[in-house]
Write a protein that holds these residues in place. Structure first.
Motif, mmCIF file in Angstrom:
data_model
loop_
_atom_site.group_PDB
_atom_site.id
_atom_site.type_symbol
_atom_site.label_atom_id
_atom_site.label_comp_id
_atom_site.label_asym_id
_atom_site.label_seq_id
_atom_site.Cartn_x
_atom_site.Cartn_y
_atom_site.Cartn_z
ATOM 1 N N SER A 284 0.829 -1.209 0.000
ATOM 2 C CA SER A 284 0.000 0.000 0.000
ATOM 3 C C SER A 284 0.862 1.257 0.000
ATOM 4 O O SER A 284 0.350 2.367 0.002
ATOM 5 C CB SER A 284 -0.930 -0.003 1.212
ATOM 6 O OG SER A 284 -0.192 0.120 2.425
ATOM 7 N N GLY A 285 2.202 1.076 0.018
ATOM 8 C CA GLY A 285 3.112 2.205 -0.079
ATOM 9 C C GLY A 285 3.747 2.618 1.230
ATOM 10 O O GLY A 285 4.419 3.654 1.295
ATOM 11 N N PHE A 307 8.528 2.208 -6.004
ATOM 12 C CA PHE A 307 7.630 3.080 -6.758
ATOM 13 C C PHE A 307 8.096 3.222 -8.205
ATOM 14 O O PHE A 307 9.299 3.238 -8.489
ATOM 15 C CB PHE A 307 7.570 4.468 -6.111
ATOM 16 C CG PHE A 307 6.912 4.474 -4.769
ATOM 17 C CD1 PHE A 307 5.539 4.594 -4.661
ATOM 18 C CD2 PHE A 307 7.677 4.352 -3.610
ATOM 19 C CE1 PHE A 307 4.928 4.613 -3.412
ATOM 20 C CE2 PHE A 307 7.085 4.365 -2.364
ATOM 21 C CZ PHE A 307 5.697 4.491 -2.258
ATOM 22 N N ASP A 309 6.702 5.694 -11.490
ATOM 23 C CA ASP A 309 5.741 6.719 -11.915
ATOM 24 C C ASP A 309 4.752 7.031 -10.783
ATOM 25 O O ASP A 309 3.532 7.124 -10.988
ATOM 26 C CB ASP A 309 4.978 6.271 -13.172
ATOM 27 C CG ASP A 309 5.889 6.161 -14.380
ATOM 28 O OD1 ASP A 309 6.934 6.857 -14.388
ATOM 29 O OD2 ASP A 309 5.574 5.385 -15.298
ATOM 30 N N ASN A 310 5.316 7.154 -9.575
ATOM 31 C CA ASN A 310 4.541 7.512 -8.388
ATOM 32 C C ASN A 310 3.493 6.471 -8.012
ATOM 33 O O ASN A 310 2.552 6.762 -7.266
ATOM 34 C CB ASN A 310 3.864 8.876 -8.580
ATOM 35 C CG ASN A 310 4.871 9.998 -8.708
ATOM 36 O OD1 ASN A 310 5.915 9.983 -8.053
ATOM 37 N ND2 ASN A 310 4.580 10.966 -9.570
ATOM 38 N N GLU A 311 3.631 5.263 -8.522
ATOM 39 C CA GLU A 311 2.734 4.170 -8.156
ATOM 40 C C GLU A 311 3.552 2.990 -7.659
ATOM 41 O O GLU A 311 4.660 2.745 -8.132
ATOM 42 C CB GLU A 311 1.874 3.736 -9.352
ATOM 43 C CG GLU A 311 0.871 4.798 -9.794
ATOM 44 C CD GLU A 311 -0.040 4.268 -10.901
ATOM 45 O OE1 GLU A 311 0.144 3.103 -11.310
ATOM 46 O OE2 GLU A 311 -0.912 5.027 -11.358
ATOM 47 N N SER A 313 4.943 -0.466 -7.530
ATOM 48 C CA SER A 313 5.097 -1.548 -8.511
ATOM 49 C C SER A 313 5.609 -2.834 -7.874
ATOM 50 O O SER A 313 5.734 -3.853 -8.553
ATOM 51 C CB SER A 313 6.068 -1.118 -9.619
ATOM 52 O OG SER A 313 7.343 -0.810 -9.070
#
Length: 552
Positions: A284-285, A307, A309-311, A313
């Motif tokens: 979840s980051g 991360f 592209d700010n997501e 992975s």
């Protein structure tokens, strides 16, 4: 590619066949039309000779299948026609070929019939008396010829198309086969078509580049594997779907999972709710560092999201085995508590006896007895402090001793000699067996180790029992065994007897004295000497402690 070439060749063949057929028919049509005109001219010339001599009677000898012949007067009146009744025929003076013959001596004309798909060729010749002799013949035009030849033409076209298809198939296969047999692993070795040489050159360059990149990737993968496989820490890389992308053997060991060639979810490697919660949090980051019990191990897990592209992975998990550290911390806490307790007991006794003497509650004749108790407790306190100092020095490896040549037999005999009075008081018989074996070692520490083993062998022996020290030579090692016939050690306690302050029977230990650090000193002393200490014991029959010394 073969089908495409086949279709292209077949289409070209059909188009060429159709065009050539049409062109051939056209050429033949006009060729035979010219021949027919020439035949009509010759026939008219031959017939004119007869008509000049015999007149109209010359037409009596015409065969039935002769071409159409018409004899026309100077005013256009039809005098004779072998295919029609001349009396019913209209005046031919306005006919193109007749007018041309009257004016120029000969004339020709072609008239087409749209309804009959035919054309009629006329040739007219002016005779010497001014009359005109006309010969005509009918010929089918191109649509008419094709209509009459449609069936054979179709058969020929079908046969030619089939032949073209077979030839096209063989040709296309012949073209494609060398391409299919290209050795793309070694493009520069192919000699097929000059047209594909640039393509093969480009493939060769690309393959060399790919091989270099694969070699670099393989080298990096091997370096990465060497690094991770030699890590004691567990290392796991997973994607956003919890699928494991990479791991090392330490991770499998710590997670209690088995190796698998197929990719799998990390949740299948450990199904505990706490571990699942950690995976959910990192994906979840969130950055997670926590302690987790994995089986009988205490592990610290550091989980970091990855991360792109700010997501998120994927994630990287680092698993550290903290079991020994936790045990060390626990042992240090227990050691501190035990030392405090062990120090408190003699100090309390000393303080109590001193306070009684100080307050004057002791009779003069009892002062000596109380002083003796204070001295005994002080000696106990000094022994405990000395043992703690020895263990600390062994832990830190800071003992100021040097190695020297030592006769093991003489060392053991000296230790037993020091034990004679104590052994006699306990009713224990002492024995020494073995050769005079000399080794290079730290004699002071070895003396301390053997002294503690022999001291325990006397303390925990039975009255009338034996204590036997045996020296044995082995291949690359020397073994010193201390065997007693005492109370023995339960199997479940044999792994813990070397722990600091650990006592198998605390009530009996208090009765016989001791600090509880003797076997701990033995263990640390053996480690300092590079030796190994083993224990074999049977409850109620005795114990054997064996010190294995490597050859120096």
């Amino acid at each position: 590619m073969t089908k495409r070439i086949l279709r292209s060749i077949l289409l070209v063949a059909v188009l060429v066949l159709a065009a050539s057929t049409g062109a051939t028919l056209g050429i033949l049509y006009y060729h035979f039309g010219g021949q027919l005109e020439e035949e009509l001219r010759r026939e008219a010339s031959y017939l004119s000779v007869s008509v000049e001599k015999e007149g109209i009677e010359a037409f009596d000898d015409l065969p039935a299948d002769a071409e159409r012949v018409t004899y026309i007067d100077t005013d256009g009146t039809v005098l004779f026609d072998n295919r029609a009744d001349e009396n019913g025929m209209e005046n031919h003076g306005d006919r193109e070929e007749v007018k041309e013959a009257l004016e120029q001596g000969s004339g020709r004309a072609v008239r087409n019939s749209d309804t009959l798909s035919q054309r009629t060729l006329y040739y007219a010749l002016r005779l010497s008396d001014g009359k005109v002799l006309r010969v005509s013949s009918t010929q089918y035009n191109i649509p008419g010829l094709l209509g009459g030849m449609i069936q054979p033409l179709l058969i020929i076209l079908i046969l030619m198309a089939a032949l073209s298809a077979w030839i096209a198939y063989r040709v296309s296969r012949g073209i494609v086969e060398p391409i299919n047999q290209l050795d793309l692993d070694h493009p520069e070795d192919n000699q097929v078509y000059d047209e594909i040489a640039p393509l093969l050159t480009k493939i060769n360059r690309q393959q060399k580049q790919i091989r270099r990149e694969i070699a670099d990737a393989k080298r990096q993968q091997e370096e990465f594997s060497i690094i991770t496989e030699n890590m004691e820490e567990g290392f796991v890389i997973l994607d956003v779907h919890t699928e494991v992308l990479s791991y090392n053997s330490s991770a499998l060991k710590l997670l209690g999972a088995e190796e698998s060639r197929e990719r799998r979810s990390i949740l299948a490697m450990n199904r505990s709710q706490e571990f699942q919660r950690i995976v959910e949090q990192v994906l979840s980051g969130r950055h997670v560092i926590t302690m987790l019990e994995l089986g009988d191990r205490s592990c610290q897990i550091a989980a970091n999201p990855v991360f792109h592209d700010n997501e998120v992975s994927g994630a990287v998990l680092l698993i550290l085995d903290m079991t020994e550290r936790m045990k060390g911390e626990q042992m240090r806490r227990e050691f501190t508590a035990n030392v405090s307790h062990e120090l408190k007991t003699p100090l309390t006794s000393i303080s109590g006896f001193a306070e009684i003497i100080s307050d004057g509650f002791v009779k003069p004749e009892d002062t000596r007895k109380f002083a003796g108790r204070i001295f005994k407790e002080a000696q106990r306190l000094i022994t405990l402090v000395n043992d703690v100092i020895k263990i600390s020095q062994l832990d830190e490896g800071k003992l100021p001793y040097e190695r020297e040549e030592t006769d093991l037999y003489e060392l053991c005999r000296e230790i037993l000699r020091r034990m004679e009075e104590r052994a006699s008081a306990a009713g224990v018989h002492l024995y020494l067996k073995g050769p005079h074996k000399k080794i290079t070692t730290v004699q002071t520490i070895l003396d301390e180790v053997l002294n503690n083993l022999c001291d325990n062998g006397i303390k925990y022996n039975k009255k009338g029992g034996n204590l036997t020290v045996t020296i044995e030579e082995g291949e690359g090692e020397t073994r010193i065994s201390v065997e007693d016939q005492g109370i023995g050690i339960p199997a479940e306690d044999q792994k813990r007897v070397f722990e600091r302050f650990y006592r198998v029977d605390k009530s009996h230990s208090k009765a016989i004295g001791g600090t509880g650090l003797g076997l701990s000193i033995v263990k640390h002393g053996a480690m300092y000497l590079g030796a190994e200490v083993k224990v074999e014991s049977t409850l109620g029959k005795g114990s054997t402690f064996t010190l294995v010394l490597p050859e120096q």
